[in-house]
Design an enzyme around this catalytic site. Structure first.
Site, PDB file in Angstrom:
ATOM      1  N   ARG A  61      42.303  29.937  60.067  1.00 50.66           N
ATOM      2  CA  ARG A  61      41.224  29.558  59.142  1.00 50.66           C
ATOM      3  C   ARG A  61      39.847  29.784  59.763  1.00 50.66           C
ATOM      4  O   ARG A  61      38.843  29.859  59.067  1.00 50.66           O
ATOM      5  CB  ARG A  61      41.403  28.108  58.668  1.00 50.66           C
ATOM      6  CG  ARG A  61      40.373  27.678  57.635  1.00 50.66           C
ATOM      7  CD  ARG A  61      40.820  26.533  56.723  1.00 50.66           C
ATOM      8  NE  ARG A  61      41.625  25.530  57.383  1.00 50.66           N
ATOM      9  CZ  ARG A  61      41.182  24.678  58.307  1.00 50.66           C
ATOM     10  NH1 ARG A  61      39.924  24.705  58.675  1.00 50.66           N
ATOM     11  NH2 ARG A  61      42.003  23.797  58.839  1.00 50.66           N
ATOM     12  N   TYR A 114      29.107  38.104  35.145  1.00 57.06           N
ATOM     13  CA  TYR A 114      30.548  37.914  35.025  1.00 57.06           C
ATOM     14  C   TYR A 114      30.855  36.537  34.425  1.00 57.06           C
ATOM     15  O   TYR A 114      30.257  35.538  34.829  1.00 57.06           O
ATOM     16  CB  TYR A 114      31.156  38.053  36.427  1.00 57.06           C
ATOM     17  CG  TYR A 114      32.649  37.905  36.468  1.00 57.06           C
ATOM     18  CD1 TYR A 114      33.474  38.876  35.918  1.00 57.06           C
ATOM     19  CD2 TYR A 114      33.229  36.793  37.065  1.00 57.06           C
ATOM     20  CE1 TYR A 114      34.838  38.735  35.963  1.00 57.06           C
ATOM     21  CE2 TYR A 114      34.607  36.649  37.119  1.00 57.06           C
ATOM     22  CZ  TYR A 114      35.404  37.628  36.565  1.00 57.06           C
ATOM     23  OH  TYR A 114      36.756  37.487  36.613  1.00 57.06           O
ATOM     24  N   ASP A 179      24.912  40.384  42.697  1.00 56.75           N
ATOM     25  CA  ASP A 179      26.311  40.760  42.509  1.00 56.75           C
ATOM     26  C   ASP A 179      26.314  42.258  42.218  1.00 56.75           C
ATOM     27  O   ASP A 179      25.879  42.700  41.155  1.00 56.75           O
ATOM     28  CB  ASP A 179      26.931  39.958  41.358  1.00 56.75           C
ATOM     29  CG  ASP A 179      28.426  40.221  41.208  1.00 56.75           C
ATOM     30  OD1 ASP A 179      28.879  41.325  41.585  1.00 56.75           O
ATOM     31  OD2 ASP A 179      29.134  39.340  40.688  1.00 56.75           O
ATOM     32  N   LYS A 204      37.791  44.713  42.943  1.00 55.73           N
ATOM     33  CA  LYS A 204      37.488  45.823  42.043  1.00 55.73           C
ATOM     34  C   LYS A 204      37.431  47.137  42.850  1.00 55.73           C
ATOM     35  O   LYS A 204      38.421  47.519  43.429  1.00 55.73           O
ATOM     36  CB  LYS A 204      36.189  45.520  41.302  1.00 55.73           C
ATOM     37  CG  LYS A 204      36.106  44.067  40.755  1.00 55.73           C
ATOM     38  CD  LYS A 204      37.137  43.756  39.695  1.00 55.73           C
ATOM     39  CE  LYS A 204      37.274  42.263  39.394  1.00 55.73           C
ATOM     40  NZ  LYS A 204      36.068  41.554  39.041  1.00 55.73           N
TER      41      LYS A 204
HETATM   42  C1  LIG Z   1      35.659  40.157  38.974  1.00 50.38           C
HETATM   43  C2  LIG Z   1      34.237  39.821  39.211  1.00 50.38           C
HETATM   44  C3  LIG Z   1      33.861  38.640  39.874  1.00 50.38           C
HETATM   45  C4  LIG Z   1      34.879  37.634  40.340  1.00 50.38           C
HETATM   46  O1  LIG Z   1      35.662  38.150  41.358  1.00 50.38           O
HETATM   47  P1  LIG Z   1      37.210  37.695  41.609  1.00 50.38           P
HETATM   48  O2  LIG Z   1      37.607  38.563  42.740  1.00 50.38           O
HETATM   49  O3  LIG Z   1      37.943  37.951  40.337  1.00 50.38           O
HETATM   50  O4  LIG Z   1      37.167  36.245  41.943  1.00 50.38           O
HETATM   51  C5  LIG Z   1      32.520  38.425  40.093  1.00 50.38           C
HETATM   52  N1  LIG Z   1      31.584  39.287  39.675  1.00 50.38           N
HETATM   53  C6  LIG Z   1      31.894  40.420  39.022  1.00 50.38           C
HETATM   54  C7  LIG Z   1      30.827  41.349  38.572  1.00 50.38           C
HETATM   55  C8  LIG Z   1      33.233  40.726  38.758  1.00 50.38           C
HETATM   56  O5  LIG Z   1      33.550  41.843  38.095  1.00 50.38           O
END
Ligand SMILES: *Cc1c(COP(=O)(O)O)cnc(C)c1O
Length: 396
Positions: A61, A114, A179, A204
């Site tokens: 951890r 998101y 983001d 992604k």
């Molecule tokens: C999918 C996504 C998230 C969240 O990420 P996870 O890996 O699903 O927790 C945050 N921001 C954007 C733009 C996303 O596409």
């Protein structure tokens, strides 16, 4: 300086020669032997305080070498001093929010973003008070207890661009988190525009094959330390097997983004001419907010397309039902193409009024373009859109 496509292949692999390996060793240890207690204690203190590594990893951890290699690679791609990886994008966002609390608990957020990020912030779940503002309201809405400004660009799902440098200027001393999941470091490096934190859902494009859930924050060393402390305390870890897959996926990031983007440029043009489509949101077509940032902030229009279909919900649902090659599914950034309905799925958690205000309407679909052959994608998509036409007639 090394080019990004070279870094994508080589970053985080600097110690391989010395180790005598060609692929990243997967270290699955949950604990590590402490033969020298003094060294162990000093290592524990350092890691809990947020140091990136120590003489002894002590406990999984606190540190894991396989995860650390993937972090190092992503930091290099973002032009960041540090990267801290978590078990998901949402865990990464939560960690930043928790790390910034203390000086205050107020954040400013520019919509759209998101759906689950929006929900986390709007719900106040982490004791954060979020005000949702437009980019030009930021300077007027900053308070003495504002600890973070959060933007997403390109924004999910409308693909509008937000001017990072303008937001950074408006935020003044308050740090800005971008983001950048939709852009990847190949198309946009927010730290170069003054952002303090870059968030990626590595689930992604960075992972890229639809088999990893992961999240990362890239930032300066001094900002990474509290993030590691939060990770050690709350346990939102990235598993070393996932880190291995993520690191492996990075090697082809440049190739994947280039190919998928070329597909997206062509599909966006064809979609705009299709009679079932009422509007295509894509930066290269100039049909998103701040499309002028293409070529400066964004090196390319990216691999996602938002489209509106005639016939509203029925027609959109019909497209989801009729695609055969393209997978009707949430998520994005995989080698294979995915299509989904934001109002019904990813942005379902938003209340109806917020959905409407952010133009997440029933006729909207979001297409994540993969690396298949353009013509096969177009055959599938155009057939599904043609099939949606009778649905339009029935609704009319
Ligand atoms: C999918 C996504 C998230 C969240 O990420 P996870 O890996 O699903 O927790 C945050 N921001 C954007 C733009 C996303 O596409």
């Amino acid at each position: 300086m090394q080019h990004l496509d070279t870094s994508a292949v080589h970053a985080g692999r600097e110690d391989f020669l010395q180790l005598g390996v060609h692929a990243s060793p997967i270290d699955l240890s949950s604990t590590y032997p402490v033969t020298d207690l003094a060294v162990g204690t000093a290592s524990l203190d350092a890691l809990v305080a947020g140091e990136a590594s120590a003489a002894n990893p002590i406990y999984a951890r606190l540190h894991n070498p396989t995860v650390a290699r993937a972090e190092q690679a992503i930091a290099q791609l973002e032009g960041a001093e540090a990267c801290v990886a978590y078990g998901s994008g949402m865990a990464a966002l939560s960690a930043v929010l928790l790390a910034r609390r203390g000086a205050g608990n107020h954040v400013l957020v520019v919509r759209p973003l998101y759906g689950t990020s929006d929900h986390l912030l709007a719900s106040g779940l982490l004791g954060i008070e979020a005000d949702f503002v437009s980019a030009d309201e930021i300077s007027a809405r900053i308070r003495s207890d504002t600890v973070l400004v959060i933007i997403e660009t390109p924004a999910n799902p409308t693909l509008d661009l937000v001017d990072i440098e303008a937001v950074v200027a408006a935020a003044g001393k308050v740090p800005v988190l971008v983001d950048s999941t939709f852009a990847t470091p190949m198309l946009q490096q927010p730290l170069r525009h003054g952002a303090r934190y870059v968030l990626h859902s590595a689930t992604k494009f960075l992972g890229g094959h639809g088999d990893v859930v992961a999240g990362v924050i890239c930032c300066a060393d001094e900002d990474a330390r509290p993030l590691r402390t939060v990770r050690a305390a709350t346990g939102g870890l990235l598993h070393p097997l996932a880190a291995y897959l993520l690191h492996r996926g990075l090697a082809t990031l440049a190739l994947r983004v280039e190919r998928a983007q070329n597909n997206a440029i062509e599909l966006a043009k064809r979609l705009q001419a299709h009679p079932a489509v009422s509007r295509v949101h894509y930066a290269a077509l100039g049909t998103v907010a701040n499309a002028h940032l293409l070529g400066s902030q964004m090196r390319g229009p990216g691999c996602l397309i938002a489209l509106r279909v005639h016939g509203g919900y029925e027609a959109a649902a019909s497209v989801m039902r009729n695609v055969k090659l393209i997978t009707p599914a949430v998520s994005l950034g995989s080698v294979d193409s995915l299509i989904q309905h934001p109002a019904g799925l990813t942005h379902r958690v938003l209340d109806a009024e917020t959905q409407l205000r952010t133009r997440i309407t029933p006729d909207l679909l979001r297409l994540s373009v993969g690396i298949e052959h353009t013509e096969d994608l177009w055959d599938d998509l155009s057939a599904a859109l043609d099939a949606a036409h009778p649905a339009v007639d029935k609704a009319a």
